[in-house]
Design a protein around this motif. Structure first.
Motif, mmCIF file in Angstrom:
data_model
loop_
_atom_site.group_PDB
_atom_site.id
_atom_site.type_symbol
_atom_site.label_atom_id
_atom_site.label_comp_id
_atom_site.label_asym_id
_atom_site.label_seq_id
_atom_site.Cartn_x
_atom_site.Cartn_y
_atom_site.Cartn_z
ATOM 1 N N ARG A 1 0.821 -1.215 0.000
ATOM 2 C CA ARG A 1 0.000 0.000 0.000
ATOM 3 C C ARG A 1 0.853 1.263 0.000
ATOM 4 N NH1 ARG A 1 -5.077 -1.198 4.143
ATOM 5 N NH2 ARG A 1 -5.865 -3.060 3.053
ATOM 6 N N SER A 2 2.081 1.163 0.471
ATOM 7 C CA SER A 2 2.996 2.297 0.440
ATOM 8 C C SER A 2 4.413 1.784 0.224
ATOM 9 C CB SER A 2 2.910 3.118 1.731
ATOM 10 O OG SER A 2 3.336 2.363 2.843
ATOM 11 N N LEU A 3 5.270 2.664 -0.291
ATOM 12 C CA LEU A 3 6.649 2.320 -0.593
ATOM 13 C C LEU A 3 7.551 3.414 -0.045
ATOM 14 C CD1 LEU A 3 4.740 1.967 -3.442
ATOM 15 C CD2 LEU A 3 6.498 0.222 -3.709
ATOM 16 N N GLN A 4 8.856 3.141 0.012
ATOM 17 C CA GLN A 4 9.759 4.088 0.643
ATOM 18 C C GLN A 4 10.998 4.355 -0.221
ATOM 19 O OE1 GLN A 4 8.655 1.259 2.612
ATOM 20 N NE2 GLN A 4 6.929 2.603 3.108
ATOM 21 N N LEU A 5 11.473 5.581 -0.111
ATOM 22 C CA LEU A 5 12.756 5.993 -0.677
ATOM 23 C C LEU A 5 13.580 6.573 0.471
ATOM 24 C CD1 LEU A 5 11.247 7.889 -3.729
ATOM 25 C CD2 LEU A 5 12.345 5.653 -3.843
ATOM 26 N N HIS A 6 14.837 6.176 0.569
ATOM 27 C CA HIS A 6 15.703 6.641 1.649
ATOM 28 C C HIS A 6 16.927 7.328 1.059
ATOM 29 C CE1 HIS A 6 13.238 4.184 4.276
ATOM 30 N NE2 HIS A 6 13.523 3.114 3.561
ATOM 31 N N VAL A 7 17.290 8.462 1.623
ATOM 32 C CA VAL A 7 18.448 9.227 1.161
ATOM 33 C C VAL A 7 19.490 9.265 2.265
ATOM 34 C CG1 VAL A 7 19.277 11.471 0.357
ATOM 35 C CG2 VAL A 7 17.030 10.635 -0.373
ATOM 36 N N VAL A 8 20.704 8.800 1.958
ATOM 37 C CA VAL A 8 21.817 8.846 2.904
ATOM 38 C C VAL A 8 22.940 9.669 2.285
ATOM 39 C CG1 VAL A 8 21.257 6.613 3.929
ATOM 40 C CG2 VAL A 8 22.877 6.716 2.025
ATOM 41 N N GLU A 9 23.739 10.307 3.130
ATOM 42 C CA GLU A 9 24.920 10.997 2.616
ATOM 43 C C GLU A 9 25.939 9.975 2.153
ATOM 44 O OE1 GLU A 9 26.790 14.476 4.191
ATOM 45 O OE2 GLU A 9 25.145 14.805 5.607
ATOM 46 N N GLU A 10 26.577 10.252 1.023
ATOM 47 C CA GLU A 10 27.603 9.341 0.533
ATOM 48 C C GLU A 10 28.797 9.357 1.481
ATOM 49 O OE1 GLU A 10 30.376 8.414 -3.388
ATOM 50 O OE2 GLU A 10 28.858 9.993 -3.497
ATOM 51 N N PRO A 11 29.234 8.195 1.975
ATOM 52 C CA PRO A 11 30.367 8.163 2.907
ATOM 53 C C PRO A 11 31.637 8.740 2.280
ATOM 54 C CG PRO A 11 29.193 6.074 2.914
ATOM 55 C CD PRO A 11 28.639 6.867 1.774
ATOM 56 N N THR A 12 32.399 9.429 3.091
ATOM 57 C CA THR A 12 33.661 9.995 2.621
ATOM 58 C C THR A 12 34.812 9.012 2.751
ATOM 59 O OG1 THR A 12 34.051 10.968 4.810
ATOM 60 C CG2 THR A 12 32.936 12.349 3.167
ATOM 61 N N THR A 13 34.626 7.966 3.562
ATOM 62 C CA THR A 13 35.651 6.958 3.783
ATOM 63 C C THR A 13 35.100 5.585 3.439
ATOM 64 O OG1 THR A 13 36.595 8.262 5.587
ATOM 65 C CG2 THR A 13 37.253 5.943 5.460
ATOM 66 N N LEU A 14 35.875 4.798 2.710
ATOM 67 C CA LEU A 14 35.431 3.467 2.309
ATOM 68 C C LEU A 14 35.919 2.430 3.308
ATOM 69 C CD1 LEU A 14 35.969 3.659 -1.560
ATOM 70 C CD2 LEU A 14 33.904 4.125 -0.227
ATOM 71 N N ALA A 15 35.225 2.379 4.435
ATOM 72 C CA ALA A 15 35.501 1.409 5.496
ATOM 73 C C ALA A 15 34.172 1.003 6.101
ATOM 74 C CB ALA A 15 36.410 2.013 6.560
#
Length: 309
Positions: A127-141
């Motif tokens: 009945r409903s769906l979601q979109l989530h926005v996260v900041e792109e990480p600056t460190t790849l760990a």
């Protein structure tokens, strides 16, 4: 959506055979009117990358792709090299993962973000769906992330499956393409709504030029023929001049003139080509420089292609 594939050893052989026949297959299909250059950039061999259903190129980390996997897995994102090696895993906190199906990277108001599309609905029951926005990480760990904002929405006239979502940050829009409707429908949502409320996606157009089933494949493999044109991913080029749309078999490129909106762009005939061999084509994204597209499939092992339109 998972399709049945042969055992691992046969899939490995399929990658080798598929790559060796890549050019010939693209040229021999009468439904294609354009044959881009595709080369093998790498391969996904890490079992944690099984069921990849969305990817996006990082503009912050050189030679890095962001990927997500399908429903039934933990809420997480992967940083993966353009050769297919997993670099880091990021858990996403504070969300319920139902059926993640696409991913996009974008810059908005001076910051870099990733959009996660929890929009899959194979049974047409949500009945409903979601979109989530996260900041792109600056460190790849390995680390954990929390959404900066989320969007809950519904369709205007009943449930539908959607595996293709793209961001046009300059217009402040999220584009969504239905999977199983004929022809596919194009919807739009605001990228950053002013209030936290359940939104209704707005239908703005229909996609032209979706190839009809190949007659020979329809005769021999009717189920496969019907699935070939189902839309599984989408991506807006960095210069915003082209919308790339992936189906299980085809790559469609919809050019957009400066005066056009996306509804007008998808109403015109696209450039169509046959995808290189993939074990279920579900992940597509433009490279950071906009010169090519990366594409891969949902099973491991899977080839990772770089396609130059």
């Amino acid at each position: 959506m998972r399709l049945e594939l042969p055992p691992l050893s046969r899939r490995l052989a399929g990658i080798v055979l598929g790559v060796s026949l890549l050019s010939g297959c693209a040229r021999s299909d009468d439904a294609a009117n354009h044959a881009p250059e595709a080369r093998l950039a790498g391969a996904l061999l890490d079992m944690r990358l099984n069921e990849i259903s969305g990817l996006a190129a990082s503009s912050q980390h050189r030679d890095t792709l962001w990927m997500l996997d399908d429903g039934g897995n933990p809420a997480r994102l992967f940083a993966v090299s353009t050769s297919g090696r997993r670099l880091a895993t990021f858990g996403i906190e504070g969300v319920t993962k139902t059926d993640w199906e696409d991913l996009d990277a974008f810059e908005f108001k001076g910051k870099r973000y990733l959009l996660i599309a929890d929009t899959g609905d194979n049974g047409g029951l949500r009945r409903s769906l979601q979109l989530h926005v996260v900041e792109e990480p600056t460190t790849l760990a390995n680390a954990r992330l929390k959404p900066v904002w989320s969007i809950a929405f519904r369709w205007p006239d009943g449930a539908r499956d959607c595996e293709a979502v793209a961001v046009d940050a300059e217009r402040g829009e999220i584009l969504l393409i239905s999977k199983k409707r004929e022809p596919p429908e194009l919807f739009v949502l605001p990228l950053q709504p002013p209030a936290r409320e359940l939104l209704t996606a707005k239908r703005i157009g229909l996609l032209a030029g979706i190839p009809a089933p190949d007659p020979e494949i329809l005769r021999r493999h009717p189920r496969r023929a019907r699935q070939d044109a189902l839309v599984t991913a989408a991506s807006v080029s960095p210069d915003r001049t082209t919308l790339a749309v992936m189906t299980y078999r085809y790559l469609l490129l919809y050019p957009r003139a400066p005066h056009q909106d996306w509804a007008a762009a998808v109403a015109a005939s696209p450039r169509v080509s046959v995808l290189p061999w993939l074990p279920q084509a579900e992940a597509l994204g433009w490279s950071a420089d906009g010169r090519s597209l990366y594409a891969t499939g949902e099973f491991v092992p899977a080839p990772l292609y770089r396609i130059t339109p």
